[in-house]
Design a protein around this motif. Structure first.
Motif, PDB file in Angstrom:
ATOM      1  N   HIS A 167      53.436  28.507  17.836  1.00  0.00           N
ATOM      2  CA  HIS A 167      54.072  27.557  16.924  1.00  0.00           C
ATOM      3  C   HIS A 167      54.969  26.613  17.704  1.00  0.00           C
ATOM      4  CE1 HIS A 167      58.108  29.357  17.081  1.00  0.00           C
ATOM      5  NE2 HIS A 167      57.560  30.545  16.909  1.00  0.00           N
ATOM      6  N   VAL A 219      51.702  25.181  13.551  1.00  0.00           N
ATOM      7  CA  VAL A 219      50.761  25.281  14.669  1.00  0.00           C
ATOM      8  C   VAL A 219      51.009  24.090  15.598  1.00  0.00           C
ATOM      9  CG1 VAL A 219      48.333  25.305  15.341  1.00  0.00           C
ATOM     10  CG2 VAL A 219      49.049  26.424  13.236  1.00  0.00           C
ATOM     11  N   HIS A 222      50.300  32.078  12.404  1.00  0.00           N
ATOM     12  CA  HIS A 222      49.255  31.060  12.311  1.00  0.00           C
ATOM     13  C   HIS A 222      47.954  31.521  12.970  1.00  0.00           C
ATOM     14  CE1 HIS A 222      52.307  28.400  10.829  1.00  0.00           C
ATOM     15  NE2 HIS A 222      52.987  28.442  11.960  1.00  0.00           N
ATOM     16  N   ALA A 224      44.671  30.073  11.536  1.00  0.00           N
ATOM     17  CA  ALA A 224      44.462  28.662  11.872  1.00  0.00           C
ATOM     18  C   ALA A 224      44.104  28.493  13.340  1.00  0.00           C
ATOM     19  CB  ALA A 224      45.709  27.855  11.536  1.00  0.00           C
ATOM     20  N   GLY A 229      40.572  29.589  13.930  1.00  0.00           N
ATOM     21  CA  GLY A 229      39.645  28.566  13.460  1.00  0.00           C
ATOM     22  C   GLY A 229      39.473  27.436  14.451  1.00  0.00           C
ATOM     23  N   ARG A 230      40.552  27.020  15.083  1.00  0.00           N
ATOM     24  CA  ARG A 230      40.471  25.953  16.075  1.00  0.00           C
ATOM     25  C   ARG A 230      39.690  26.403  17.307  1.00  0.00           C
ATOM     26  NH1 ARG A 230      44.784  24.837  13.000  1.00  0.00           N
ATOM     27  NH2 ARG A 230      45.741  22.765  12.984  1.00  0.00           N
ATOM     28  N   ALA A 276      41.403  36.142  11.169  1.00  0.00           N
ATOM     29  CA  ALA A 276      42.020  35.500  10.013  1.00  0.00           C
ATOM     30  C   ALA A 276      42.180  36.455   8.839  1.00  0.00           C
ATOM     31  CB  ALA A 276      41.196  34.285   9.592  1.00  0.00           C
TER      32      ALA A 276
END
Length: 278
Positions: free
Chosen positions: A171, A177, A201, A204, A207-208, A242
């Motif tokens: 973070h 993020v 996070h 997220a 996912g990236r 996730a």
């Protein structure tokens, strides 16, 4: 929950430190000291010496009470913990407090979890001290990204799996993020990624990394409360990260093949977890 179990002191051995030629924590100066990843025995001898000389200790939330108990009875202890999602002192105010204490002639020891310069904002505090004309010393500590993973049976490098590792934070200053991170470049930069403060996070971030080409079946491990009796390790995959909920923090996240070595290198179990000094 495990409790700290005190063991007999080797008085003759530790007494040798009284005659060691360590630097002096002088009045009006500040030491920025790494407290290590968890167990109070994982501080350096210089850190231990500084704790014993301090008039005031400004400490993070991750510093154990057992380590603080090593300070002299007269030493003032000031809490300056910063925990995500909870009311916390502002970094600028912490730096100003260090300056004010030093200008008052105190021997100031800033005790920070892990290493002061590894995502610990030690560089910001040292910069503020420099601008204020305050003399300071950096006492490096064992980062949780190194020592914490070692206590989970995870070597961050191994000749058979990786010759590179990348460290990153989960973070930014706002708590979101990090927007300044080139995630496609990060995904391809190293076989092993070690992420600090990434649990909030993690979905997220995963996912990236997946969008950038990382394998959803790649191993991912989360080490919570590293090197303490409350240590817990969660093993999953990047594709399943996730879905995790209620992950204890503080925690270190490691992505890559090295967590497979836990099967044979997970040494910190049983009685080894019951020792106060790690």
């Amino acid at each position: 929950m495990f409790g700290w179990i005190r063991k007999p002191r080797r008085k003759g051995h530790f007494a040798a430190l009284d005659h060691a030629d360590f630097p002096q924590l002088e009045p009006g100066t500040v030491w920025l000291v790494g407290a290590g990843p968890g167990g109070p025995g994982l501080v350096s001898l210089l850190a231990f010496s500084g704790i014993g000389q301090a008039d005031v200790i400004v400490h993070d939330a991750l510093v154990s009470s057992e380590l603080l108990a090593m300070a002299p009875p007269h030493a003032e202890r000031i809490f300056a913990g910063k925990r995500g999602g909870k009311p916390s002192p502002k970094q600028a105010d912490i730096s100003l407090q260090l300056i004010a204490l030093a200008k008052a002639g105190k021997r100031v020891l800033r005790l920070k979890g892990g290493d002061p310069y590894m995502f610990g904002r030690g560089g910001e505090e040292a910069g503020a001290l420099h601008r204020a004309g305050i003399k300071f010393r950096i006492v490096p500590g064992i980062s949780s990204g190194l020592g914490g993973l070692a206590y989970a049976g995870i070597p961050i490098t191994h000749r058979d799996t990786n010759h590179a590792v990348m460290f990153l934070t989960g973070h930014d200053e706002s708590g979101a993020v990090p927007q300044g991170v080139d995630w496609p470049a990060v995904a391809q930069a190293a076989p092993v990624l070690v992420m600090f403060m990434a649990v909030k996070h993690l979905g997220a971030i995963a996912g990236r990394l997946l969008a950038a080409g990382r394998d959803p079946n790649e191993r991912l491990a989360i080490v919570s409360h590293a090197a303490s009796p409350q240590q817990r390790v969660i093993e999953t995959t990047l594709g399943q990260a996730a879905a995790l909920t209620d992950v204890p923090t503080p925690a270190i996240v490691v992505l890559g093949p090295v967590s497979a070595y836990r099967e044979s290198l997970d040494w910190y179990v049983g009685q080894a977890r019951e020792h106060v000094f790690g």
